[in-house]
Design an enzyme around this catalytic site. Structure first.
Site, short mmCIF file in Angstrom:
data_model
loop_
_atom_site.label_atom_id
_atom_site.label_comp_id
_atom_site.label_asym_id
_atom_site.label_seq_id
_atom_site.Cartn_x
_atom_site.Cartn_y
_atom_site.Cartn_z
N HIS A 44 32.32 33.40 36.95
CA HIS A 44 33.07 32.63 35.95
C HIS A 44 34.51 33.11 35.82
CE1 HIS A 44 29.60 30.38 34.84
NE2 HIS A 44 28.98 31.37 34.22
N HIS A 104 28.05 37.62 38.38
CA HIS A 104 28.07 36.22 37.94
C HIS A 104 29.11 36.03 36.84
CE1 HIS A 104 25.81 32.46 36.53
NE2 HIS A 104 26.58 32.73 35.49
N GLU A 105 29.07 36.90 35.82
CA GLU A 105 29.96 36.73 34.67
C GLU A 105 31.40 37.13 34.99
OE1 GLU A 105 28.92 35.07 32.29
OE2 GLU A 105 26.75 35.35 32.23
N GLU A 123 27.90 26.93 36.97
CA GLU A 123 26.85 27.96 37.06
C GLU A 123 26.48 28.22 38.52
OE1 GLU A 123 26.14 29.81 34.66
OE2 GLU A 123 27.10 28.59 33.13
#
Length: 757
Positions: free
Chosen positions: A475, A470-471, A528
């Site tokens: 992103h 995810h990070e 997100e």
């Protein structure tokens, strides 16, 4: 971008038992979970100099975190000041004797302690996760007796009574507009004066964009002149006010502007005395910095907070990105925009943490594979950054995290221009994950019995994988198409084709426009959702799972539980939807609901959500995921959705992005799922988010001591009572004076007494 854990809102009926179901969401139950952050071993391994550096950075973070009270609600600073006075004069055990003598039951006193712990934990009287107000779960007259008969009131009767009278009504009020944070009639916010609407927010954003000013460190106050014309004050957070500045970078901006028939006045000095204390501690930390990059970083943060300059904060963030693999990691400033109803103003936060070397080694392997993994993502190469800027990715044990809540992972800075050209850092907060999201089997809702043991065994490991993906690759991926102030494009207009339309690129970001400013109210949640989807998509890659040490049947279980956790979180998300205003109150949970909708739409029995009746005779539900259909059905559905998300983001297509995202985020009672009805079931069986007790550091001579506290509401209160040993009363006075100076901007509040502390 901070990452709370998917499925962290476990659900049982404890809150419902405390009163009518409608009220349960506005109280914190007496049996709320409380955990202490454990960083003892990581702190022990620091050198004396590193401890001093961590101490002063922690002090800076704690001081700055007080600004969040002024960013939340008009009454929050007064409630904080009142509680701080109360517990400084008597600790929770001493006050308990007095409360019982005043006629409170043990349950009522515990309810008060939980409320006070909630105020400290959320830095205000609205939940950091969900933006819902919480009120004391005991009669107001009983709480009044405790407060006015306390030692604090005996010492300073007029001041304590004045504080109580200033905040008592709003502390307990659940009138509709005050139940949630929001703008205009939708809720309460102190990022904007009470008379501002979404139209005012849009106009102000256009003004800021026209002046190339960031909204991150601003608040907006609206007045009307004698002719009925609106006047807006854009107030920057800074130590300096109207004093002549040594540097002209910000001074030249502080003036009056005419914009679309309205007057805008740019001022500064918001939170000035609080930021003064932040700056003093950052200056002290500089003496213990490990290298020149940290010194330059801190110097730019000091400049930013002194002058009110986001450009200086960006310069500091550049040095921060370049400071690879520090022993003591930190970041501080106006960072996340989740709680601004418009989505562009940053809440103050600061963190200080130490590196966990074992987990960091796995993340380093993931970083090493990142360029290869980025090619797996379902969009053409032209939609990916021209060069992958290899970031730092570490697992940290948090010493201090100030603000309104603690995430599980972070990908920062949030400045698009830096992320596209300079890079970013990823951190996973290991000791937060270890305590905040531990799961008890009996509290696991909405899962089949045979899924529960698997879920408990693999939820932690699967979440490590999800946070990492995810990070770093969520992103950290994707390109924004930009035309700069000279008219030059960062993509080839002739050859780049939109894969959704088959045509050339029709839209992009102009100079001064950012992701947040263009996509505003949906920007945080949309991003997100994109990052969560990348995590689900790439966790199917065997190479990724090998990095984390999973192969064969274990790897398949990790995938299954990661996907199961996401669809369950999509159902739990309904707690954070407000039907009265058709609005979502939490960016991550809205994102997870959207993913649930996408996977339900894929059909073929991949995901089902079925209403049932629980063993207690009350409404319940079951979420099922067919593990055999994740790859053949789930992956293609996610692939199509992810490509659309990225293309619309890259091209700055706000209309297309809103249509897609708001379409999936709509909550209706249409069959077969009947989500509005399911929302009642989710509320009935919800459990409150855990409170986290953090340690303090104390300077004794030239040595820094770590002070730890028990995992209870009383322990959390003690940690705050000992946080500001030298200037607690001064800080309370600062907060009430700052709140009082702006009270007129919230009319229902300005009629209350001033509440001088």
């Amino acid at each position: 971008m901070g990452e709370p854990e998917a499925g962290s809102e476990f659900a049982i009926g404890t809150a419902a038992a405390a009163g009518p179901m409608a009220d349960a969401q506005y109280i914190l139950p007496n049996d709320i979970g409380v955990s202490s952050l454990d960083c003892r071993e990581a702190f022990r391994l620091l050198s004396p100099t590193e401890r001093l550096y961590a101490h002063h950075l922690s002090q800076a973070a704690w001081y700055g975190g007080l600004a969040v009270l002024l960013q939340t609600s008009p009454e929050a600073p007064y409630i904080y000041a009142l509680l701080s006075r109360l517990f400084r004069a008597q600790d929770p055990d001493q006050l308990r004797q007095h409360a019982l003598a005043e006629g409170l039951t043990e349950e009522e006193y515990q309810a008060f302690l939980v409320y006070a712990a909630g105020i400290y934990s959320n830095m205000g009287n609205y939940k950091s996760f969900g933006d819902t107000k919480f009120v004391p779960n005991l009669p107001k007259e009983k709480l009044e007796r405790v407060i006015l008969g306390s030692k604090a009131a005996q010492k300073h009767p007029e001041e304590v009574r004045s504080l109580w009278q200033t905040c008592e009504e709003l502390m307990f009020s659940l009138e509709p507009r005050l139940r949630h944070l929001g703008l205009g009639k939708e809720g309460i916010t102190t990022y904007f004066s009470g008379n501002c609407t979404m139209e005012d927010a849009k106009l102000a954003q256009d003004f800021l964009d026209s002046q190339n000013l960031s909204a991150y460190n601003t608040r907006l106050f609206k007045d009307v002149d004698q002719e009925g014309k609106p006047r807006y004050e854009v107030r920057l957070a800074s130590v300096l006010g109207t004093e002549p500045a040594l540097h002209s970078e910000m001074a030249s901006r502080l003036k009056s502007y005419e914009f679309r028939g309205s007057r805008f006045q740019v001022t500064r000095g918001d939170y000035a005395p609080i930021l003064q204390k932040v700056v003093e501690q950052l200056e002290k930390a500089k003496a213990y910095a490990a290298n020149s990059r940290q010194e330059q970083m801190l110097a730019q943060y000091v400049e930013s907070f002194t002058q009110g300059s986001i450009e200086a904060h960006k310069r500091g963030s550049r040095f921060w990105i370049q400071d690879k693999g520090p022993i003591v990691e930190s970041y501080i400033g106006f960072i996340e925009s989740y709680r601004d109803p418009f989505g562009s103003r940053g809440e103050f936060e600061g963190f200080v943490a130490m590196v966990n070397k074992a987990m960091s080694a796995k993340f380093e392997c993931l970083v090493a594979s990142a360029e290869q993994l980025l090619k797996e993502l379902p969009w053409p190469p032209a939609f990916e950054k021209d060069k992958f800027l290899t970031p730092d990715f570490t697992s940290l044990d948090v010493l201090t995290f100030s603000g309104s809540g603690i995430p599980a992972g972070i990908n920062i800075p949030n400045y698009d221009d830096l992320r596209q050209t300079e890079g970013f850092k990823n951190v996973s907060l290991g000791n937060v994950l270890a305590v905040a999201y531990a799961t008890q089997r009996e509290k696991l809702t909405f899962l089949e019995e045979d899924d529960k043991d698997l879920y408990i065994r693999w939820k932690g490991p699967s979440f490590d994988v999800q946070v990492g993906l995810h990070e770093l690759l969520g992103h950290g991926s994707g390109k924004l198409f930009v035309q700069d102030e000279k008219g030059a494009f960062n993509f080839d207009q002739e050859t780049v084709i939109n894969p959704e339309t088959g045509e050339q690129i029709q839209s992009w970001y102009r100079s001064g426009e950012t992701w947040d400013s263009k996509f505003s109210t949906i920007a945080s949640s949309y991003e997100e959702c994109r990052a969560e989807s990348v995590g689900l998509y790439l966790c199917l890659n065997p190479q990724v799972l090998e990095i984390f040490g999973f192969e064969g049947a274990d790897a398949e279980d990790v995938i299954y539980v990661n996907w199961l956790n996401m669809v369950r979180a999509g159902l739990l998300a309904l707690e954070f939807y407000t039907p009265e205003t058709s609005s979502w109150r939490q960016a991550h949970m809205q994102a997870r609901f959207v993913i649930l909708r996408v996977l339900l739409e894929a059909g073929e029995g991949l995901v089902t959500v079925t209403p049932t009746t629980g063993t207690d005779g009350r409404p319940d539900a079951r979420v099922r995921l067919d593990r055999n259909k994740i790859r053949p059905v789930g992956k293609p559905a996610l692939e199509r959705f992810l490509r659309r998300l990225q293309v619309l983001k890259s091209t700055g297509d706000v209309a297309g992005g809103r249509a897609l995202y708001e379409g999936y985020a709509a909550v209706t009672d249409a069959p077969p799922e009947r989500f509005l009805t399911l929302r009642d079931t989710v509320l009935l069986r919800k459990e409150s988010r855990k409170l986290i007790v953090q340690p303090n550091t104390r300077l004794e001579g030239s040595e820094v001591q770590l002070l730890e506290y028990e995992a209870s509401a009383a322990g959390l209160i003690r940690s705050f009572s000992e946080r500001f040993p030298e200037d607690g009363p001064e800080l309370e006075e600062i907060l009430t004076q700052l709140a009082g100076a702006d009270a007129r901007f919230w009319k229902f509040f300005s009629e209350a007494p001033s509440g001088q502390a």
